[in-house]
Scaffold this active site. Structure first.
Site, mmCIF file in Angstrom:
data_model
loop_
_atom_site.group_PDB
_atom_site.id
_atom_site.type_symbol
_atom_site.label_atom_id
_atom_site.label_comp_id
_atom_site.label_asym_id
_atom_site.label_seq_id
_atom_site.Cartn_x
_atom_site.Cartn_y
_atom_site.Cartn_z
ATOM 1 N N LYS A 79 0.861 -1.190 0.000
ATOM 2 C CA LYS A 79 0.000 0.000 0.000
ATOM 3 C C LYS A 79 0.888 1.227 0.000
ATOM 4 O O LYS A 79 1.914 1.266 0.708
ATOM 5 C CB LYS A 79 -0.884 -0.030 1.256
ATOM 6 C CG LYS A 79 -1.889 1.106 1.370
ATOM 7 C CD LYS A 79 -2.721 0.957 2.644
ATOM 8 C CE LYS A 79 -3.798 2.006 2.781
ATOM 9 N NZ LYS A 79 -4.596 1.837 4.015
ATOM 10 N N SER A 154 -9.524 1.739 3.122
ATOM 11 C CA SER A 154 -8.681 2.534 2.249
ATOM 12 C C SER A 154 -7.670 1.705 1.459
ATOM 13 O O SER A 154 -7.112 2.210 0.496
ATOM 14 C CB SER A 154 -7.943 3.589 3.078
ATOM 15 O OG SER A 154 -7.083 2.953 4.003
ATOM 16 N N SER A 178 -9.625 -0.808 7.241
ATOM 17 C CA SER A 178 -9.061 -0.647 5.895
ATOM 18 C C SER A 178 -8.369 -1.854 5.289
ATOM 19 O O SER A 178 -8.070 -1.840 4.098
ATOM 20 C CB SER A 178 -8.097 0.531 5.866
ATOM 21 O OG SER A 178 -8.838 1.704 5.748
HETATM 22 N N1 GLN Z 1 -13.123 3.892 6.614
HETATM 23 C C1 GLN Z 1 -12.410 4.206 7.813
HETATM 24 C C2 GLN Z 1 -11.984 5.658 7.786
HETATM 25 O O1 GLN Z 1 -12.233 6.292 6.810
HETATM 26 C C3 GLN Z 1 -11.245 3.293 8.010
HETATM 27 C C4 GLN Z 1 -10.008 3.712 7.333
HETATM 28 C C5 GLN Z 1 -8.788 2.928 7.737
HETATM 29 O O2 GLN Z 1 -8.894 1.883 8.396
HETATM 30 N N2 GLN Z 1 -7.629 3.438 7.372
HETATM 31 O O3 GLN Z 1 -11.408 6.146 8.702
#
Ligand code: GLN
Length: 484
Positions: A79, A154, A178
């Site tokens: 990532k 994400s 994420s």
């Molecule tokens: N969807 C969650 C957020 O927007 C989780 C994102 C993540 O785990 N980085 O914060």
């Protein structure tokens, strides 16, 4: 199409490498072809083609001399939030568009030391803020199962790359889901370790009290192996635990009858898709038939998990992202005329809308007049959520939940409605707030062919049991081989 088959685990790759039907340069060539064929998915932001080819030759030699590491044959994507020395890293943001890492993260050091081949960096929501990968400055990512749907986020690029067979495994990060949510949307395995199991050194911070790196794979076996390599103490991250790291990949067979809890509030929540509910009920039934105990428990805080998570993460994000000021590094606005306009213009032009929304809300949450009402209160609620979750796990081995309330939604469907987007995290943020490990495993498809994911949460540092049980579940439900 290349002649190399689709591999579902490193052990399959290794056996073909050893019986001579496959060489590592062939495997890397295959993945590079696949990446080119599926460019339109927008999963990779950059492909390290020449380097991966050179590394394939080196590792092939090591294998022939019996000197290869644990991850020899593992072709892996990272990532674009994980630093890799002398490689660009953007975190899905314009503000780091031309930034090159000056050191490697601990996780990258560790997978390289075990001879993994890093094939490229993967698209993600800007600063890991999002659940659909639509917040990337470099464009959205398409779900391979249905190109009109989001891959989740994400770590959307990380999930799609594994789903579409563009690499064998990937590293994502999980702050509130994420790794698990995109894994569920893409029909692959995603593990969020216990907070502190894996070093965060060299991983760009979003919300430091929750961020963890986790593997996305096509098998539980590979998730176990990667965790075993990346976990453990690190002198550069004081939050990384010094608890010994078990050989997770060798403990997958251990089983026995388990006690599982499912949350009544989760299955009766209004937002749950009927097919997701049926999938969960069927899983409960199958586990009971196998002799496991599966019982309903009440978790009265479910409606508070999303607000608590967003208050805390926005506050932490507003502080972490203060360093992108147009002075130290990253984007500097060409329109700035003095110090103040350098800050203002660089940040206004460099950050996207979602990141700005969170910085502003986070700053408000931490401001003198509101700190107690929001931040301090959310800390208290977090404690209650953690205590209640731990209490359930004192009686039960695991908590079972769907990973997400719905299957992958349409690209563009929720992007103008942040609150609806945030509520989609309802089943993943509990484990994040509690700091416990959680895994999403494939649980079949819905009637339109979209993957569904089932989540198991375990006790702190109980990754070994969690992985072994997940493996058992996939065997039971015959979801072990991933087909797309
Ligand atoms: N969807 C969650 C957020 O927007 C989780 C994102 C993540 O785990 N980085 O914060």
């Amino acid at each position: 199409m290349s002649a190399v088959k689709t591999y579902n685990s490193l052990s399959e790759v290794k056996s073909d490498l050893l019986n001579g039907t496959l060489t590592l340069p062939e495997l890397v060539g295959h993945y590079l072809d696949r990446i080119a064929e599926e460019r339109h998915l927008n999963a990779f932001l950059e492909v390290f083609g020449d380097e991966a080819e050179a590394q394939a030759k080196t590792v092939q030699e090591k294998i022939m001399h019996g000197k290869a590491g644990k991850l020899a044959g593992m072709v892996i994507g990272i990532k674009d939030i994980i630093c890799y020395k002398d490689h660009r890293i953007t975190v899905g943001s314009r503000i780091l568009e031309n930034y090159t890492s000056i050191y490697s993260s601990t996780v990258v050091e560790r997978i390289l030391a075990e001879d993994a081949i890093i094939i490229g960096r993967l698209n993600c929501d800007e600063f890991a803020m999002g659940g659909s990968n639509e917040n990337s400055y470099y464009g959205h990512v398409k779900n391979y199962a249905d190109n009109t749907k989001v891959p989740g986020g994400s770590s959307g690029g990380s999930a799609v790359a594994v789903q579409a067979g563009l690499c064998l495994a990937s590293l994502g990060t999980d702050t509130g889901g994420s790794v698990r949510q995109p894994a569920a949307f893409c029909g692959v395995v995603g593990l969020k370790p216990t907070y502190g199991r894996v070093s965060r050194y060299g991983v760009v911070a979003y919300a430091s009290s929750l961020d963890q790196v986790g593997p996305i794979t096509r098998s539980v076996e590979d998730a176990a192996l990667i965790l075993e390599v990346i976990a453990g103490a690190d002198e550069y991250d004081s939050t990384a635990s010094s608890k010994p790291v078990p050989a997770y990949s060798r403990g997958l067979a251990s089983g026995g009858k388990k006690k599982l809890a499912y949350l009544v509030e989760a299955l009766s929540s209004g937002g749950i898709d009927p097919e997701v509910k049926t999938m969960t009920e069927q899983a409960i039934q199958q586990l009971k038939e196998e002799g496991h105990t599966v019982e309903p428990v009440s978790f009265p805080y479910l409606e508070y998990v999303v607000p608590t998570y967003y208050i805390l993460t926005m506050a932490e994000a507003s502080s972490n992202l203060a360093r992108y000021d147009g002075v130290h590094y990253g984007y500097r606005s060409p329109n700035a005329t003095d110090l103040e306009s350098t800050y203002k213009k660089s940040r206004s032009e460099g950050f996207g809308n979602e990141v700005k929304r969170r910085i502003m809300l986070g700053t408000f949450i931490l401001s003198a007049g509101y700190y107690d009402a929001y931040y301090a209160k959310a800390q208290k609620v977090r404690k209650l959520i953690r205590q209640k979750t731990e209490e359930i796990l004192n009686t039960y081995d695991f908590i079972l939940m769907p990973t997400t309330p719905t299957p992958a939604f349409g690209i563009g469907e929720k992007i103008d409605d942040p609150v609806t987007m945030y509520l989609a995290d309802i089943f993943t943020v509990q484990a994040s707030l509690a700091g416990i490990p959680a895994i999403s495993v494939p649980a079949g498809n819905n009637s339109s062919g979209l993957p569904l994911g089932l989540q198991f949460m375990g006790r702190r540092f109980g990754e070994g049991e969690l992985l072994a049980f997940s493996e058992h579940f996939l065997e039971l439900t015959k979801q072990k081989v991933i087909h797309h």
